[in-house]
Write a protein that holds these residues in place. Structure first.
Motif, PDB file in Angstrom:
ATOM      1  N   PRO A  43       0.838  -1.202   0.000  1.00  0.00           N
ATOM      2  CA  PRO A  43       0.000   0.000   0.000  1.00  0.00           C
ATOM      3  C   PRO A  43       0.874   1.253   0.000  1.00  0.00           C
ATOM      4  CG  PRO A  43       0.249  -0.780   2.235  1.00  0.00           C
ATOM      5  CD  PRO A  43       1.006  -1.751   1.357  1.00  0.00           C
ATOM      6  N   PRO A  44       0.329   2.403  -0.358  1.00  0.00           N
ATOM      7  CA  PRO A  44       1.086   3.652  -0.179  1.00  0.00           C
ATOM      8  C   PRO A  44       1.390   3.861   1.311  1.00  0.00           C
ATOM      9  CG  PRO A  44      -0.828   3.990  -1.597  1.00  0.00           C
ATOM     10  CD  PRO A  44      -0.989   2.629  -0.992  1.00  0.00           C
ATOM     11  N   ALA A  45       2.573   4.349   1.600  1.00  0.00           N
ATOM     12  CA  ALA A  45       2.942   4.590   2.997  1.00  0.00           C
ATOM     13  C   ALA A  45       2.208   5.800   3.554  1.00  0.00           C
ATOM     14  CB  ALA A  45       4.453   4.787   3.121  1.00  0.00           C
ATOM     15  N   THR A  46       1.870   6.752   2.687  1.00  0.00           N
ATOM     16  CA  THR A  46       1.102   7.928   3.086  1.00  0.00           C
ATOM     17  C   THR A  46       0.060   8.215   2.016  1.00  0.00           C
ATOM     18  OG1 THR A  46       2.712   9.410   2.024  1.00  0.00           O
ATOM     19  CG2 THR A  46       3.025   8.962   4.375  1.00  0.00           C
ATOM     20  N   VAL A  47      -0.948   8.977   2.377  1.00  0.00           N
ATOM     21  CA  VAL A  47      -2.019   9.305   1.442  1.00  0.00           C
ATOM     22  C   VAL A  47      -1.448  10.057   0.237  1.00  0.00           C
ATOM     23  CG1 VAL A  47      -4.158  10.595   1.132  1.00  0.00           C
ATOM     24  CG2 VAL A  47      -3.751   9.364   3.268  1.00  0.00           C
ATOM     25  N   GLY A  48      -1.793   9.586  -0.948  1.00  0.00           N
ATOM     26  CA  GLY A  48      -1.354  10.248  -2.161  1.00  0.00           C
ATOM     27  C   GLY A  48      -0.001   9.807  -2.678  1.00  0.00           C
ATOM     28  N   ALA A  49       0.719   9.005  -1.899  1.00  0.00           N
ATOM     29  CA  ALA A  49       2.036   8.535  -2.328  1.00  0.00           C
ATOM     30  C   ALA A  49       1.887   7.285  -3.188  1.00  0.00           C
ATOM     31  CB  ALA A  49       2.911   8.236  -1.115  1.00  0.00           C
ATOM     32  N   ALA A  50       2.903   7.010  -3.991  1.00  0.00           N
ATOM     33  CA  ALA A  50       2.920   5.781  -4.777  1.00  0.00           C
ATOM     34  C   ALA A  50       3.351   4.631  -3.880  1.00  0.00           C
ATOM     35  CB  ALA A  50       3.880   5.924  -5.949  1.00  0.00           C
ATOM     36  N   PRO A  51       2.841   3.436  -4.137  1.00  0.00           N
ATOM     37  CA  PRO A  51       3.320   2.290  -3.351  1.00  0.00           C
ATOM     38  C   PRO A  51       4.790   2.036  -3.632  1.00  0.00           C
ATOM     39  CG  PRO A  51       1.966   1.558  -5.193  1.00  0.00           C
ATOM     40  CD  PRO A  51       1.848   3.050  -5.139  1.00  0.00           C
ATOM     41  N   THR A  52       5.475   1.485  -2.662  1.00  0.00           N
ATOM     42  CA  THR A  52       6.903   1.243  -2.810  1.00  0.00           C
ATOM     43  C   THR A  52       7.298  -0.010  -2.050  1.00  0.00           C
ATOM     44  OG1 THR A  52       9.119   2.165  -2.456  1.00  0.00           O
ATOM     45  CG2 THR A  52       7.437   2.714  -0.822  1.00  0.00           C
ATOM     46  N   MET A  53       8.328  -0.690  -2.547  1.00  0.00           N
ATOM     47  CA  MET A  53       8.916  -1.814  -1.829  1.00  0.00           C
ATOM     48  C   MET A  53      10.139  -1.368  -1.043  1.00  0.00           C
ATOM     49  SD  MET A  53       8.532  -4.813  -4.738  1.00  0.00           S
ATOM     50  CE  MET A  53       8.827  -6.197  -3.622  1.00  0.00           C
ATOM     51  N   GLU A  54      10.486  -0.108  -1.168  1.00  0.00           N
ATOM     52  CA  GLU A  54      11.611   0.436  -0.419  1.00  0.00           C
ATOM     53  C   GLU A  54      11.218   0.621   1.045  1.00  0.00           C
ATOM     54  OE1 GLU A  54      12.729   4.033  -2.535  1.00  0.00           O
ATOM     55  OE2 GLU A  54      11.992   3.062  -4.356  1.00  0.00           O
ATOM     56  N   SER A  55      12.195   0.751   1.911  1.00  0.00           N
ATOM     57  CA  SER A  55      11.929   0.925   3.335  1.00  0.00           C
ATOM     58  C   SER A  55      11.114   2.189   3.578  1.00  0.00           C
ATOM     59  CB  SER A  55      13.255   1.003   4.103  1.00  0.00           C
ATOM     60  OG  SER A  55      13.030   1.120   5.491  1.00  0.00           O
ATOM     61  N   ALA A  56      10.019   2.052   4.331  1.00  0.00           N
ATOM     62  CA  ALA A  56       9.130   3.181   4.617  1.00  0.00           C
ATOM     63  C   ALA A  56       8.433   2.944   5.945  1.00  0.00           C
ATOM     64  CB  ALA A  56       8.106   3.348   3.504  1.00  0.00           C
ATOM     65  N   SER A  57       7.931   4.019   6.535  1.00  0.00           N
ATOM     66  CA  SER A  57       7.194   3.935   7.794  1.00  0.00           C
ATOM     67  C   SER A  57       5.697   3.873   7.502  1.00  0.00           C
ATOM     68  CB  SER A  57       7.505   5.141   8.676  1.00  0.00           C
ATOM     69  OG  SER A  57       6.754   5.086   9.878  1.00  0.00           O
ATOM     70  N   TYR A  58       5.021   2.913   8.135  1.00  0.00           N
ATOM     71  CA  TYR A  58       3.583   2.725   7.942  1.00  0.00           C
ATOM     72  C   TYR A  58       2.854   2.874   9.261  1.00  0.00           C
ATOM     73  CZ  TYR A  58       4.875   0.595   3.472  1.00  0.00           C
ATOM     74  OH  TYR A  58       5.381   0.374   2.228  1.00  0.00           O
ATOM     75  N   THR A  59       1.701   3.508   9.224  1.00  0.00           N
ATOM     76  CA  THR A  59       0.758   3.471  10.335  1.00  0.00           C
ATOM     77  C   THR A  59      -0.529   2.892   9.781  1.00  0.00           C
ATOM     78  OG1 THR A  59       1.713   5.385  11.474  1.00  0.00           O
ATOM     79  CG2 THR A  59      -0.563   4.809  12.015  1.00  0.00           C
ATOM     80  N   ARG A  60      -0.898   1.710  10.300  1.00  0.00           N
ATOM     81  CA  ARG A  60      -2.032   1.003   9.736  1.00  0.00           C
ATOM     82  C   ARG A  60      -2.912   0.434  10.850  1.00  0.00           C
ATOM     83  NH1 ARG A  60      -2.283  -0.013   4.609  1.00  0.00           N
ATOM     84  NH2 ARG A  60      -3.217  -2.086   4.797  1.00  0.00           N
ATOM     85  N   TYR A  61      -4.157   0.224  10.488  1.00  0.00           N
ATOM     86  CA  TYR A  61      -5.150  -0.314  11.419  1.00  0.00           C
ATOM     87  C   TYR A  61      -5.532  -1.712  10.956  1.00  0.00           C
ATOM     88  CZ  TYR A  61      -5.527   4.599  12.732  1.00  0.00           C
ATOM     89  OH  TYR A  61      -5.249   5.877  13.144  1.00  0.00           O
ATOM     90  N   GLN A  62      -5.528  -2.654  11.866  1.00  0.00           N
ATOM     91  CA  GLN A  62      -5.847  -4.036  11.536  1.00  0.00           C
ATOM     92  C   GLN A  62      -6.840  -4.594  12.548  1.00  0.00           C
ATOM     93  OE1 GLN A  62      -1.301  -5.007   9.902  1.00  0.00           O
ATOM     94  NE2 GLN A  62      -2.405  -6.556  11.066  1.00  0.00           N
ATOM     95  N   ASP A  63      -7.572  -5.605  12.114  1.00  0.00           N
ATOM     96  CA  ASP A  63      -8.500  -6.265  13.030  1.00  0.00           C
ATOM     97  C   ASP A  63      -7.710  -7.007  14.112  1.00  0.00           C
ATOM     98  OD1 ASP A  63     -10.438  -5.340  11.352  1.00  0.00           O
ATOM     99  OD2 ASP A  63     -10.889  -7.291  10.444  1.00  0.00           O
ATOM    100  N   GLY A  64      -8.256  -7.011  15.317  1.00  0.00           N
ATOM    101  CA  GLY A  64      -7.605  -7.735  16.410  1.00  0.00           C
ATOM    102  C   GLY A  64      -7.674  -9.235  16.176  1.00  0.00           C
ATOM    103  N   PRO A  65      -6.527  -9.946  16.267  1.00  0.00           N
ATOM    104  CA  PRO A  65      -6.505 -11.367  15.920  1.00  0.00           C
ATOM    105  C   PRO A  65      -6.836 -12.298  17.089  1.00  0.00           C
ATOM    106  CG  PRO A  65      -4.279 -10.619  16.341  1.00  0.00           C
ATOM    107  CD  PRO A  65      -5.183  -9.412  16.522  1.00  0.00           C
ATOM    108  N   GLY A  66      -6.822 -11.755  18.329  1.00  0.00           N
ATOM    109  CA  GLY A  66      -6.926 -12.640  19.478  1.00  0.00           C
ATOM    110  C   GLY A  66      -5.635 -13.450  19.625  1.00  0.00           C
ATOM    111  N   GLY A  67      -5.502 -14.179  20.709  1.00  0.00           N
ATOM    112  CA  GLY A  67      -4.317 -15.010  20.903  1.00  0.00           C
ATOM    113  C   GLY A  67      -3.061 -14.186  21.130  1.00  0.00           C
ATOM    114  N   THR A  68      -1.919 -14.807  20.857  1.00  0.00           N
ATOM    115  CA  THR A  68      -0.638 -14.155  21.135  1.00  0.00           C
ATOM    116  C   THR A  68       0.102 -13.694  19.885  1.00  0.00           C
ATOM    117  OG1 THR A  68       0.499 -16.315  21.169  1.00  0.00           O
ATOM    118  CG2 THR A  68      -0.335 -15.461  23.280  1.00  0.00           C
ATOM    119  N   ASP A  69      -0.388 -14.065  18.703  1.00  0.00           N
ATOM    120  CA  ASP A  69       0.313 -13.722  17.462  1.00  0.00           C
ATOM    121  C   ASP A  69      -0.432 -12.644  16.686  1.00  0.00           C
ATOM    122  OD1 ASP A  69       2.321 -15.545  17.937  1.00  0.00           O
ATOM    123  OD2 ASP A  69       1.401 -17.131  16.738  1.00  0.00           O
ATOM    124  N   LEU A  70       0.318 -11.642  16.257  1.00  0.00           N
ATOM    125  CA  LEU A  70      -0.202 -10.559  15.418  1.00  0.00           C
ATOM    126  C   LEU A  70       0.665 -10.492  14.178  1.00  0.00           C
ATOM    127  CD1 LEU A  70      -1.803  -7.876  14.860  1.00  0.00           C
ATOM    128  CD2 LEU A  70      -0.013  -6.707  16.182  1.00  0.00           C
TER     129      LEU A  70
END
Length: 203
Positions: A43-70
């Motif tokens: 995904p784009p690392a920030t709004v309006g940016a192109a997606p990249t495979m280069e190192s980038a900082s992400y802030t993302r929201y995910q569903d809670g998985p339960g258990g001990t592994d995320l």
């Protein structure tokens, strides 16, 4: 930093020497990197940016998985800044999971595991319960990713003269032409192991 440099791109283009085309090559490298990242599901690392495979900082929201592994959905993960576990989706200070409570057990696949003695105990379940900020991608791309980028740049470079055309006549026969928006099959084969689990782009 791009996946390759203009000088490295020239390795794949016979007869192209000197730096006269470096501005064009820089643009093609950027386009090639975005095409590869999009196909792999980054995904784009920030709004309006192109997606990249280069190192980038992400802030993302995910569903809670339960258990001990995320499993963070963009990887490889190289660093984690913060993880909030917030079933009510307020992401308040009290929801911040202490960094000492979890371990990045498999950075290659984004797996974060709560320690056996974790105060947090287990991940919550629920829609968008997890808010995480982390660094992912390749700061030093593997050789095969660099090769895939060179092949894609060569593909885009060669198609400049036929842009917008879908076919051409050869000896009186209409022959379909490869489209610039399509990654070459060889590149897709190289990239297949790098596709993220979240990818919805058809193979």
């Amino acid at each position: 930093m791009a996946l390759i440099t203009p000088a490295e791109a020239r390795y794949q283009i016979p007869g192209l020497t000197g730096t006269g085309e470096d501005t064009l090559l820089t643009e093609l490298i950027s386009a090639a990197g975005a095409m590869m990242a999009r196909w792999c599901g980054y995904p784009p690392a920030t709004v309006g940016a192109a997606p990249t495979m280069e190192s980038a900082s992400y802030t993302r929201y995910q569903d809670g998985p339960g258990g001990t592994d995320l499993r963070l959905d963009v990887y490889p993960v190289t660093a984690i800044s913060s993880i909030y576990d917030s079933p009510d989706r307020s992401y308040a200070a009290a929801d911040l999971v202490a960094s000492g409570d979890y371990t990045l057990t498999d950075g290659e696949r984004g797996l974060v595991t709560l320690d056996w003695d974790s105060v947090h105990g287990s991940w919550s379940t629920g829609l968008r319960a997890i808010k995480a900020t982390w660094t992912a991608g390749f700061s030093s791309p593997p050789d095969e990713l660099q090769h895939a980028c060179r092949l894609t740049v060569r593909h885009l470079y060669d198609l400049r003269q036929v842009q917008g055309r879908t076919s051409q006549a050869v000896a009186g026969v209409s022959v379909g032409m490869v489209q610039a928006t399509h990654l070459p099959d060889e590149v897709r084969r190289i990239l297949a192991p790098y596709r993220l689990a979240r990818s919805v782009v058809p193979v």
